[in-house]
Design a protein around this motif. Structure first.
Motif, mmCIF file in Angstrom:
data_model
loop_
_atom_site.group_PDB
_atom_site.id
_atom_site.type_symbol
_atom_site.label_atom_id
_atom_site.label_comp_id
_atom_site.label_asym_id
_atom_site.label_seq_id
_atom_site.Cartn_x
_atom_site.Cartn_y
_atom_site.Cartn_z
ATOM 1 N N ARG A 64 0.843 -1.215 0.000
ATOM 2 C CA ARG A 64 0.000 0.000 0.000
ATOM 3 C C ARG A 64 0.871 1.255 0.000
ATOM 4 N NH1 ARG A 64 -5.377 0.075 1.459
ATOM 5 N NH2 ARG A 64 -5.086 2.070 2.504
ATOM 6 N N ARG A 65 1.891 1.261 0.830
ATOM 7 C CA ARG A 65 2.791 2.409 0.916
ATOM 8 C C ARG A 65 3.530 2.602 -0.418
ATOM 9 N NH1 ARG A 65 4.210 1.811 5.652
ATOM 10 N NH2 ARG A 65 5.609 0.055 5.378
ATOM 11 N N ALA A 66 3.987 1.512 -1.004
ATOM 12 C CA ALA A 66 4.698 1.594 -2.287
ATOM 13 C C ALA A 66 3.778 2.122 -3.388
ATOM 14 C CB ALA A 66 5.247 0.219 -2.663
ATOM 15 N N ALA A 67 2.527 1.675 -3.397
ATOM 16 C CA ALA A 67 1.564 2.143 -4.410
ATOM 17 C C ALA A 67 1.295 3.637 -4.232
ATOM 18 C CB ALA A 67 0.274 1.347 -4.319
ATOM 19 N N ARG A 68 1.094 4.064 -2.993
ATOM 20 C CA ARG A 68 0.854 5.487 -2.719
ATOM 21 C C ARG A 68 2.061 6.320 -3.141
ATOM 22 N NH1 ARG A 68 0.977 5.611 2.601
ATOM 23 N NH2 ARG A 68 3.079 6.420 2.550
ATOM 24 N N ASP A 69 3.268 5.889 -2.761
ATOM 25 C CA ASP A 69 4.484 6.616 -3.124
ATOM 26 C C ASP A 69 4.668 6.675 -4.640
ATOM 27 O OD1 ASP A 69 4.899 6.920 -0.402
ATOM 28 O OD2 ASP A 69 6.535 5.443 -0.310
ATOM 29 N N PHE A 70 4.348 5.586 -5.327
ATOM 30 C CA PHE A 70 4.444 5.537 -6.791
ATOM 31 C C PHE A 70 3.514 6.573 -7.412
ATOM 32 C CE2 PHE A 70 2.750 3.768 -10.793
ATOM 33 C CZ PHE A 70 3.917 3.677 -11.534
ATOM 34 N N LEU A 71 2.270 6.636 -6.944
ATOM 35 C CA LEU A 71 1.310 7.588 -7.511
ATOM 36 C C LEU A 71 1.664 9.032 -7.172
ATOM 37 C CD1 LEU A 71 -2.036 5.662 -7.038
ATOM 38 C CD2 LEU A 71 -0.680 5.925 -9.126
ATOM 39 N N ILE A 72 2.207 9.270 -6.000
ATOM 40 C CA ILE A 72 2.672 10.617 -5.643
ATOM 41 C C ILE A 72 3.795 11.034 -6.592
ATOM 42 C CG2 ILE A 72 3.922 11.940 -3.881
ATOM 43 C CD1 ILE A 72 2.209 10.362 -1.794
ATOM 44 N N GLN A 73 4.699 10.107 -6.886
ATOM 45 C CA GLN A 73 5.799 10.396 -7.805
ATOM 46 C C GLN A 73 5.277 10.619 -9.230
ATOM 47 O OE1 GLN A 73 8.788 7.337 -8.150
ATOM 48 N NE2 GLN A 73 10.252 8.743 -9.061
ATOM 49 N N VAL A 74 4.290 9.856 -9.636
ATOM 50 C CA VAL A 74 3.680 10.032 -10.959
ATOM 51 C C VAL A 74 3.154 11.458 -11.107
ATOM 52 C CG1 VAL A 74 1.603 9.406 -12.277
ATOM 53 C CG2 VAL A 74 3.136 7.621 -11.436
ATOM 54 N N GLN A 75 2.523 11.952 -10.051
ATOM 55 C CA GLN A 75 1.993 13.320 -10.082
ATOM 56 C C GLN A 75 3.112 14.358 -10.053
ATOM 57 O OE1 GLN A 75 -1.970 13.925 -7.844
ATOM 58 N NE2 GLN A 75 -0.816 12.463 -6.603
ATOM 59 N N ALA A 76 4.035 14.211 -9.108
ATOM 60 C CA ALA A 76 5.058 15.228 -8.885
ATOM 61 C C ALA A 76 6.087 15.303 -10.015
ATOM 62 C CB ALA A 76 5.771 14.959 -7.552
ATOM 63 N N VAL A 77 6.545 14.161 -10.467
ATOM 64 C CA VAL A 77 7.633 14.140 -11.444
ATOM 65 C C VAL A 77 7.114 14.204 -12.879
ATOM 66 C CG1 VAL A 77 9.573 12.757 -12.318
ATOM 67 C CG2 VAL A 77 9.147 12.891 -9.863
ATOM 68 N N HIS A 78 6.010 13.517 -13.138
ATOM 69 C CA HIS A 78 5.524 13.403 -14.516
ATOM 70 C C HIS A 78 4.285 14.245 -14.800
ATOM 71 C CE1 HIS A 78 8.468 10.290 -15.293
ATOM 72 N NE2 HIS A 78 8.154 9.780 -14.115
ATOM 73 N N GLY A 79 3.726 14.874 -13.768
ATOM 74 C CA GLY A 79 2.581 15.752 -13.964
ATOM 75 C C GLY A 79 1.307 15.048 -14.383
ATOM 76 N N ILE A 80 1.210 13.769 -14.106
ATOM 77 C CA ILE A 80 0.004 12.997 -14.449
ATOM 78 C C ILE A 80 -0.977 13.124 -13.287
ATOM 79 C CG2 ILE A 80 -0.916 10.705 -14.953
ATOM 80 C CD1 ILE A 80 1.877 10.032 -16.124
ATOM 81 N N PRO A 81 -2.196 13.632 -13.552
ATOM 82 C CA PRO A 81 -3.154 13.794 -12.450
ATOM 83 C C PRO A 81 -3.639 12.447 -11.901
ATOM 84 C CG PRO A 81 -4.147 14.434 -14.546
ATOM 85 C CD PRO A 81 -2.728 14.085 -14.832
#
Length: 140
Positions: free
Chosen positions: A17-34
């Protein structure tokens, strides 16, 4: 963007769960994907259910891949047990064992297959909500 993780610990569900949340946070922050709040919660729910089942029913490690494609995250979980899970018939009196039904219900796509060793389950969750507030790609 792809993330691959192996879980062999006593706490694989919380790690996943933590890895999935961190992955999605990175997707937003680094790649700008909402990523909507709904998608964040649904991805963590799906990851919890799939990793829980792998940890509960399969001996050995569990592998989880997360990949972004076409405005969705594909969650892939591999484990060592070749037995494919079966969603049970609806029964409002049944306590527990609703996880697979829930996963199938909240995902854009869902598939299971046996691998040469074990099985792989893939589920896809849309990342953004439509303007009306329902998950994109789903009729409610």
């Amino acid at each position: 963007m792809l993330s691959a993780l192996t879980f062999a610990s006593d706490e694989p569900v919380s790690e996943a769960r933590r890895a999935a949340r961190d992955f999605l946070i990175q997707v937003q922050a680094v790649h700008g994907i909402p990523v909507s709040d709904r998608a964040m919660g649904m991805v963590q729910l799906v990851v919890s259910e799939l990793v829980t089942n792998a940890h509960k029913y399969a001996p050995g490690p569990c592998l989880m891949d997360l990949e972004i494609s076409d405005g969705a995250v594909e969650i892939s979980v591999w484990d060592t047990d070749p037995t494919l899970p079966v969603a049970q018939a609806a029964d409002p009196g049944r306590v527990g064992q609703h996880g697979l039904e829930i996963v199938i219900g909240v995902c854009r796509s869902f598939e299971m297959r046996r691998d040469p060793v074990g099985k792989r389950i893939k589920a896809t969750v849309v990342l953004a909500d439509d303007p009306g507030g329902s998950p994109a790609g789903r009729l409610l």
